[in-house]
Scaffold this active site. Structure first.
Site, PDB file in Angstrom:
ATOM      1  N   ASN A   8       0.877  -1.175   0.000  1.00  0.00           N
ATOM      2  CA  ASN A   8       0.000   0.000   0.000  1.00  0.00           C
ATOM      3  C   ASN A   8       0.911   1.219   0.000  1.00  0.00           C
ATOM      4  O   ASN A   8       1.463   1.592   1.035  1.00  0.00           O
ATOM      5  CB  ASN A   8      -0.916  -0.017   1.221  1.00  0.00           C
ATOM      6  CG  ASN A   8      -1.915   1.123   1.228  1.00  0.00           C
ATOM      7  OD1 ASN A   8      -1.824   2.047   0.434  1.00  0.00           O
ATOM      8  ND2 ASN A   8      -2.875   1.069   2.136  1.00  0.00           N
ATOM      9  N   ARG A 101      -2.474  -2.304  -3.515  1.00  0.00           N
ATOM     10  CA  ARG A 101      -3.692  -1.529  -3.357  1.00  0.00           C
ATOM     11  C   ARG A 101      -3.609  -0.323  -4.290  1.00  0.00           C
ATOM     12  O   ARG A 101      -2.652   0.456  -4.239  1.00  0.00           O
ATOM     13  CB  ARG A 101      -3.844  -1.044  -1.918  1.00  0.00           C
ATOM     14  CG  ARG A 101      -5.113  -0.210  -1.737  1.00  0.00           C
ATOM     15  CD  ARG A 101      -5.050   0.657  -0.502  1.00  0.00           C
ATOM     16  NE  ARG A 101      -6.281   1.439  -0.365  1.00  0.00           N
ATOM     17  CZ  ARG A 101      -6.348   2.624   0.212  1.00  0.00           C
ATOM     18  NH1 ARG A 101      -5.269   3.183   0.721  1.00  0.00           N
ATOM     19  NH2 ARG A 101      -7.494   3.270   0.290  1.00  0.00           N
ATOM     20  N   HIS A 190     -13.440   2.220  -0.495  1.00  0.00           N
ATOM     21  CA  HIS A 190     -13.436   1.214   0.581  1.00  0.00           C
ATOM     22  C   HIS A 190     -13.965  -0.133   0.095  1.00  0.00           C
ATOM     23  O   HIS A 190     -14.394  -0.980   0.887  1.00  0.00           O
ATOM     24  CB  HIS A 190     -14.292   1.656   1.786  1.00  0.00           C
ATOM     25  CG  HIS A 190     -13.700   2.762   2.594  1.00  0.00           C
ATOM     26  ND1 HIS A 190     -14.466   3.591   3.391  1.00  0.00           N
ATOM     27  CD2 HIS A 190     -12.417   3.191   2.755  1.00  0.00           C
ATOM     28  CE1 HIS A 190     -13.692   4.477   4.002  1.00  0.00           C
ATOM     29  NE2 HIS A 190     -12.439   4.246   3.620  1.00  0.00           N
ATOM     30  N   ARG A 251     -13.395  15.171   6.995  1.00  0.00           N
ATOM     31  CA  ARG A 251     -14.158  15.487   5.781  1.00  0.00           C
ATOM     32  C   ARG A 251     -15.610  15.786   6.114  1.00  0.00           C
ATOM     33  O   ARG A 251     -16.192  15.195   7.003  1.00  0.00           O
ATOM     34  CB  ARG A 251     -14.103  14.307   4.797  1.00  0.00           C
ATOM     35  CG  ARG A 251     -12.715  13.934   4.340  1.00  0.00           C
ATOM     36  CD  ARG A 251     -12.761  12.699   3.451  1.00  0.00           C
ATOM     37  NE  ARG A 251     -11.436  12.163   3.196  1.00  0.00           N
ATOM     38  CZ  ARG A 251     -11.178  10.881   3.019  1.00  0.00           C
ATOM     39  NH1 ARG A 251     -12.153   9.989   3.060  1.00  0.00           N
ATOM     40  NH2 ARG A 251      -9.948  10.461   2.796  1.00  0.00           N
ATOM     41  N   GLU A 394      -8.184  -5.748   5.069  1.00  0.00           N
ATOM     42  CA  GLU A 394      -8.018  -5.398   3.664  1.00  0.00           C
ATOM     43  C   GLU A 394      -6.774  -6.039   3.063  1.00  0.00           C
ATOM     44  O   GLU A 394      -6.751  -6.387   1.875  1.00  0.00           O
ATOM     45  CB  GLU A 394      -7.976  -3.877   3.519  1.00  0.00           C
ATOM     46  CG  GLU A 394      -9.294  -3.219   3.882  1.00  0.00           C
ATOM     47  CD  GLU A 394      -9.230  -1.706   3.897  1.00  0.00           C
ATOM     48  OE1 GLU A 394      -9.496  -1.105   2.843  1.00  0.00           O
ATOM     49  OE2 GLU A 394      -8.912  -1.136   4.960  1.00  0.00           O
TER      50      GLU A 394
END
Length: 406
Positions: A8, A101, A190, A251, A394
């Site tokens: 990642n 990823r 996601h 956010r 993940e």
């Protein structure tokens, strides 16, 4: 046993994990941060126990150091040095493949894809849709392919799981010509987590994935909810970017776009100012001064009005999406919570579902209060809907998908 190295790659970081896929065990993981600005290296080696054999007293070892790391090529050299010095040996556990990823696959990539020069070019081209992420993903891919020349490399896209969205779900009511020219639509993110959690939930319940209507709430610093019908993403809260949808750590989530026009006209804010406001200075951070839900909970408990309001706004948005997505599915069989907030904050789970009694959703307070590893049911025995906490993984999902195409 097939071993996959999962990568990642961020703009100034490299996260990695070495996974033995069949046994679903992590052999090692690490993080190289502040690439190009000092360098902080951490490497963790997990105890290699056989199934059924008691684990040793020390479950793992951690190694940390500060050292300069100029770029992603050097970061990979540092990673290899960590494996050589601290283990496990890559000669004894050679990767069968490297899984990457990649945040944005646009409308081009809807499944894990072996990386060729053409695929690399396409991922780089999609940087216009994810300028903070895809360029870093490409840098990691190039460095990894130079470091591991003799094994296949596979891209696993955050957006891929949501390629099953219907046109009615992914289309914005925007001028069609403009939207088409600039590739503006809802993509969702996601996806790797939502796929992993929904499949794990079905297995835990002994249900056929194809027959289950699910909501998965991935609640971390970034947050999203996905409605999953028969294992396929039917609706998701993040859109053209990860900014849309739920209230997040920094956010805004959903906001009237006219607010931006108003701030541009009345406050003189430019594009970069607005970008920073929406993505870095809003959400829980903007409402209460911290993007950490633990701080929000502590402030709320001591009567901090800003923290209390932030909590209420967060829960209000969750309830709105949960209700809407149950309507889209025509009912729901399973609701799963995952990621940092979803897995660890019982009050959020309870308050988000507290208005669903009319649908027969009932939590068992004792179960909901328990914290621990693994999947667990937190709904009451007589609940019409199963409610679960499902820790996401993940990295394992990326490793699985990587093996699936090689």
């Amino acid at each position: 046993m097939s071993v996959v190295l999962v990568i990642n790659s961020g703009s100034s970081s490299l996260k990695y994990s070495l996974i033995e896929v069949e046994r679903e065990r992590e052999l090692a993981s690490g993080l190289i941060e502040r690439i190009g600005a000092g360098g902080v290296v951490s490497h963790r080696v997990f105890a290699l126990t056989e199934p059924g054999v008691p684990a040793p007293a020390v479950l793992d070892e951690r190694f940390e150091e500060e050292r300069p790391v100029a770029d992603h090529d050097e970061a990979f050299a540092v990673m290899l040095a960590q494996f050589a010095e601290h283990g496990p040996s890559l000669d004894e556990h050679p990767p069968a493949a490297v899984g990457h990823r990649v945040v944005h696959g646009g409308a081009r990539f809807f499944e894990p894809t072996v990386i060729t020069p053409l695929v690399e070019i396409n991922i780089e081209d999609l940087s216009v849709l994810a300028p903070l992420h895809n360029p870093a993903n490409v840098a990691g891919i190039r460095a990894a392919r130079a470091a591991f020349r003799d094994v296949p490399h596979v891209a696993v896209f955050d957006t891929a799981f949501h390629q099953t969205l219907a046109p009615a779900a992914y289309t914005y009511a925007l001028d069609t010509a403009i939207a088409s020219e600039h590739r503006i639509r809802r993509y969702g993110f996601h996806g790797t987590s939502h796929k992993y959690v929904s499949e794990a939930a079905a297995r835990f319940l002994g249900r056929d994935l194809a027959d289950v209507r699910q909501l998965v709430l991935h609640l971390g610093n970034g947050a999203s909810i996905t409605a999953i019908d028969g294992g396929r993403s039917a609706e998701t809260s993040m859109g053209f970017t990860p900014l849309e949808g739920l209230v997040m750590g920094t956010r805004t989530g959903d906001i009237d776009p006219a607010v931006l026009l108003h701030l541009a006209r009345r406050a003189g804010m430019g594009i970069d100012d607005l970008d920073a406001l929406l993505n870095k200075r809003s959400g829980l951070q903007g409402l209460a001064g911290s993007n950490d839900m633990r701080d929000i909970l502590a402030g709320r408990a001591t009567g901090d009005e800003a923290a209390a309001l932030a909590y209420d706004v967060y829960v209000h948005r969750l309830r709105a999406y949960i209700g809407a997505y149950i309507a889209q599915l025509g009912g729901v069989d399973v609701i799963s919570f995952t990621a940092g907030v979803g897995e660890n904050v019982a009050d959020i789970r309870a308050d988000a579902l507290s208005t669903l009694g009319f649908l027969g959703v009932r939590l068992e307070a004792g179960r909901n209060a328990v914290r621990g590893p693994g999947i667990r049911r937190i709904s009451a025995d007589d609940s019409a809907v199963a409610v679960l906490v499902v820790p996401t993984d993940e990295e394992l999902e990326i490793a699985r998908q990587t093996l699936s195409v090689i």
